[in-house]
Design an enzyme around this catalytic site. Structure first.
Site, PDB file in Angstrom:
ATOM      1  N   GLU A 192      41.397  12.865  46.679  1.00 53.92           N
ATOM      2  CA  GLU A 192      40.183  12.296  47.285  1.00 53.92           C
ATOM      3  C   GLU A 192      40.411  10.851  47.676  1.00 53.92           C
ATOM      4  O   GLU A 192      40.966  10.069  46.896  1.00 53.92           O
ATOM      5  CB  GLU A 192      39.036  12.380  46.269  1.00 53.92           C
ATOM      6  CG  GLU A 192      37.709  12.667  46.903  1.00 53.92           C
ATOM      7  CD  GLU A 192      37.686  14.053  47.532  1.00 53.92           C
ATOM      8  OE1 GLU A 192      37.704  14.112  48.780  1.00 53.92           O
ATOM      9  OE2 GLU A 192      37.648  15.055  46.813  1.00 53.92           O
ATOM     10  N   HIS A 193      39.975  10.503  48.881  1.00 54.87           N
ATOM     11  CA  HIS A 193      40.157   9.152  49.437  1.00 54.87           C
ATOM     12  C   HIS A 193      41.645   8.816  49.572  1.00 54.87           C
ATOM     13  O   HIS A 193      42.033   7.648  49.563  1.00 54.87           O
ATOM     14  CB  HIS A 193      39.420   8.096  48.599  1.00 54.87           C
ATOM     15  CG  HIS A 193      37.926   8.176  48.749  1.00 54.87           C
ATOM     16  ND1 HIS A 193      37.259   7.656  49.826  1.00 54.87           N
ATOM     17  CD2 HIS A 193      36.982   8.740  47.956  1.00 54.87           C
ATOM     18  CE1 HIS A 193      35.957   7.883  49.689  1.00 54.87           C
ATOM     19  NE2 HIS A 193      35.767   8.546  48.565  1.00 54.87           N
ATOM     20  N   THR A 194      42.473   9.831  49.691  1.00 57.55           N
ATOM     21  CA  THR A 194      43.896   9.617  49.976  1.00 57.55           C
ATOM     22  C   THR A 194      44.192   9.837  51.454  1.00 57.55           C
ATOM     23  O   THR A 194      45.225   9.390  51.944  1.00 57.55           O
ATOM     24  CB  THR A 194      44.777  10.604  49.167  1.00 57.55           C
ATOM     25  OG1 THR A 194      44.281  11.924  49.395  1.00 57.55           O
ATOM     26  CG2 THR A 194      44.731  10.312  47.679  1.00 57.55           C
TER      27      THR A 194
ATOM     28  N   SER B 138      18.938  23.663  66.463  1.00 58.99           N
ATOM     29  CA  SER B 138      19.472  23.978  65.142  1.00 58.99           C
ATOM     30  C   SER B 138      18.402  24.647  64.296  1.00 58.99           C
ATOM     31  O   SER B 138      17.287  24.127  64.160  1.00 58.99           O
ATOM     32  CB  SER B 138      19.940  22.707  64.433  1.00 58.99           C
ATOM     33  OG  SER B 138      20.207  23.004  63.061  1.00 58.99           O
TER      34      SER B 138
ATOM     35  N   GLY C  53      28.414  17.013  51.269  1.00 57.03           N
ATOM     36  CA  GLY C  53      29.825  16.631  51.171  1.00 57.03           C
ATOM     37  C   GLY C  53      30.767  17.807  51.344  1.00 57.03           C
ATOM     38  O   GLY C  53      31.944  17.709  51.064  1.00 57.03           O
TER      39      GLY C  53
ATOM     40  N   SER D 217      29.630  19.524  56.616  1.00 52.09           N
ATOM     41  CA  SER D 217      28.846  20.170  57.662  1.00 52.09           C
ATOM     42  C   SER D 217      29.122  19.531  59.021  1.00 52.09           C
ATOM     43  O   SER D 217      29.193  20.231  60.031  1.00 52.09           O
ATOM     44  CB  SER D 217      27.353  20.127  57.325  1.00 52.09           C
ATOM     45  OG  SER D 217      26.957  18.830  56.968  1.00 52.09           O
ATOM     46  N   SER D 218      29.342  18.207  59.057  1.00 58.93           N
ATOM     47  CA  SER D 218      29.578  17.569  60.364  1.00 58.93           C
ATOM     48  C   SER D 218      30.924  17.994  60.946  1.00 58.93           C
ATOM     49  O   SER D 218      31.023  18.330  62.129  1.00 58.93           O
ATOM     50  CB  SER D 218      29.497  16.043  60.255  1.00 58.93           C
ATOM     51  OG  SER D 218      30.434  15.546  59.333  1.00 58.93           O
TER      52      SER D 218
ATOM     53  N   GLU E   8      34.511  11.831  65.668  1.00 62.45           N
ATOM     54  CA  GLU E   8      33.748  11.257  64.547  1.00 62.45           C
ATOM     55  C   GLU E   8      34.041   9.762  64.412  1.00 62.45           C
ATOM     56  O   GLU E   8      33.144   8.957  64.166  1.00 62.45           O
ATOM     57  CB  GLU E   8      34.060  11.999  63.252  1.00 62.45           C
ATOM     58  CG  GLU E   8      33.199  11.525  62.096  1.00 62.45           C
ATOM     59  CD  GLU E   8      32.657  12.609  61.203  1.00 62.45           C
ATOM     60  OE1 GLU E   8      32.023  12.237  60.214  1.00 62.45           O
ATOM     61  OE2 GLU E   8      32.852  13.807  61.468  1.00 62.45           O
TER      62      GLU E   8
ATOM     63  N   ASP F 256      39.029  16.715  56.648  1.00 64.72           N
ATOM     64  CA  ASP F 256      37.941  17.680  56.773  1.00 64.72           C
ATOM     65  C   ASP F 256      38.154  18.604  57.969  1.00 64.72           C
ATOM     66  O   ASP F 256      38.103  19.832  57.863  1.00 64.72           O
ATOM     67  CB  ASP F 256      36.600  16.959  56.927  1.00 64.72           C
ATOM     68  CG  ASP F 256      36.259  16.138  55.703  1.00 64.72           C
ATOM     69  OD1 ASP F 256      36.981  16.259  54.694  1.00 64.72           O
ATOM     70  OD2 ASP F 256      35.289  15.366  55.754  1.00 64.72           O
TER      71      ASP F 256
END
Length: 389
Positions: free
Chosen positions: A34-36, A68, A127, A130-131, A163, A175
């Site tokens: 994570e955050h890598t 939506s 988290g 979804s985006s 993004e 992601d």
């Protein structure tokens, strides 16, 4: 079937003439790492069988009509493929519009509009990406409709580009890559510095992956995400003065300990420590899975959460409560926050016989402490984007 309901909604709103396509792109969960991803390290995400369904039809004019089923109160949002730019009032449609803009930036101009109805069964703001799911889905639809010559890996890069540049969130590649390249029963061991990847089977005999959603909403663009990123960039710039590296992911734990005093600020040093140690944990975790050592994998997940809590400081009371309550339960192999943090979800590996107890006990303790309920999802690992009809 969910997609049949989305198709019915499309026909009710936009009619049933013309060539209509039905599509799906998954959400994702990151098992560890994570955050890598923006620090040149490794990540280990997998695609899920929950995600975003889209029904689309190409138009003969420039008009975009988006709806939506998750935001029905917004109604049909209309715009045009001409002069695409981010607008507050465009709300969620900034994600598909951003992808159309990004295709244009890459030399593949979207000349005609479309009608699009979406439905996501990923909890919103959880988290679970979804985006990014909407971005990859949009790219997949554009490729199918307009015949653009792009691979699934290209779709991931275009989604990330949109993004970053259109929606202003400085996210890494993980992601979109996990969603575009998903493979059932496997997680993706991805080196974010080089985009080299391999599929690693997730064999959890007699155990399940359980997602616990804190139901604390978070907005990525206005969260501390970009701040953490710049703290890591500062640390990298300072440590590069004493050792020849390109990213924090290039460092072993020993190298970091040897050179960490080059990082002037205590805060930046803690952030860099997480980036380095988490990357090494991810490499060890994948090796553990390959050796069928699920117990060690779980221990590394737990250590990941502690680092995200203490060194990276992105957990918060909601995620900490979910994880700490999970750790108390027999049959929990490992549990950690997943995603950017500050709300969102945890991911846990739970033995089959403990799943019901886990949901009941963690749920009850969370509600007592936080004041509102968490939601729980027992998930399966699925494939990447697909055309359903």
């Amino acid at each position: 079937m969910i997609w049949e309901e989305v198709l019915a909604k499309f026909k009710e709103l936009f009619g049933d003439e013309g060539e209509i396509g039905v599509y799906f792109a998954p959400g994702r969960v990151n098992m560890i790492g994570e955050h890598t991803d923006y620090n040149g390290g490794h990540v280990f995400p997998c695609a899920l069988t929950i995600g975003t369904y889209g029904v689309a039809r190409k138009r003969e004019d420039k008009k975009l009509r988006f709806y939506s089923m998750n935001f029905e109160e917004l109604g049909v949002l209309e715009s045009s493929v001409e002069g695409l730019k981010p607008e507050k009032e465009a709300d969620w449609t900034n994600y598909p519009k951003g992808v159309m803009w990004a295709f244009g930036e890459k030399g593949m101009k979207v000349e005609l509009g479309m009608d699009l109805v979406l439905f996501g069964n990923i909890p919103n703001g959880s988290g679970l990406s979804s985006s990014a799911s909407v971005e990859v889905l949009t790219g997949f639809i554009l490729r199918d409709m307009f015949g653009f010559d792009v691979t699934n890996q290209d779709l991931a890069l275009i989604g990330q580009y949109s993004e970053n540049k259109f929606n202003g969130v400085n996210c890494g590649i993980m992601d979109q890559f996990a969603i575009a390249m998903g493979k059932a029963g496997h997680a993706i061991f991805l080196d974010t510095a080089t985009l080299k990847y391999e599929y690693a089977p997730i064999k959890l005999e007699n155990a399940k992956i359980v997602i616990s959603c804190s139901n604390k909403k978070r907005g990525l663009g206005d969260s501390k995400y970009n701040e953490r990123r710049s703290e890591c960039e500062t640390a990298l710039a300072e440590i590069k003065e004493v050792i020849d590296i390109q990213t924090l992911g290039d460092l072993t734990e020993e190298q970091f300990e040897q050179h960490k005093d080059a990082i002037k600020s205590d805060i930046c040093r803690k952030r860099a420590k997480h980036a380095v140690y988490e990357n090494q944990r991810t490499i060890k975790a994948v090796a553990a899975l390959q050796n069928n050592d699920v117990k060690l994998f779980g221990e590394l997940m737990n250590a990941s959460h502690v680092s995200l809590r203490d060194d990276y400081e992105v957990t918060g009371v909601e995620l900490d409560t979910l994880v700490e309550e999970a750790w108390k339960i027999d049959g929990v192999i490992g549990s950690r926050m997943t995603g950017a943090g500050f709300g969102g979800c945890t991911v846990s590996i739970v033995k089959d016989e403990a799943v019901d107890t886990f949901i009941e006990k963690v749920g009850s303790a969370y509600k007592d402490k936080i004041g509102y309920a968490a939601d729980f999802y027992v998930v399966e690992i699925g494939d990447g984007p697909v055309k359903l009809a």
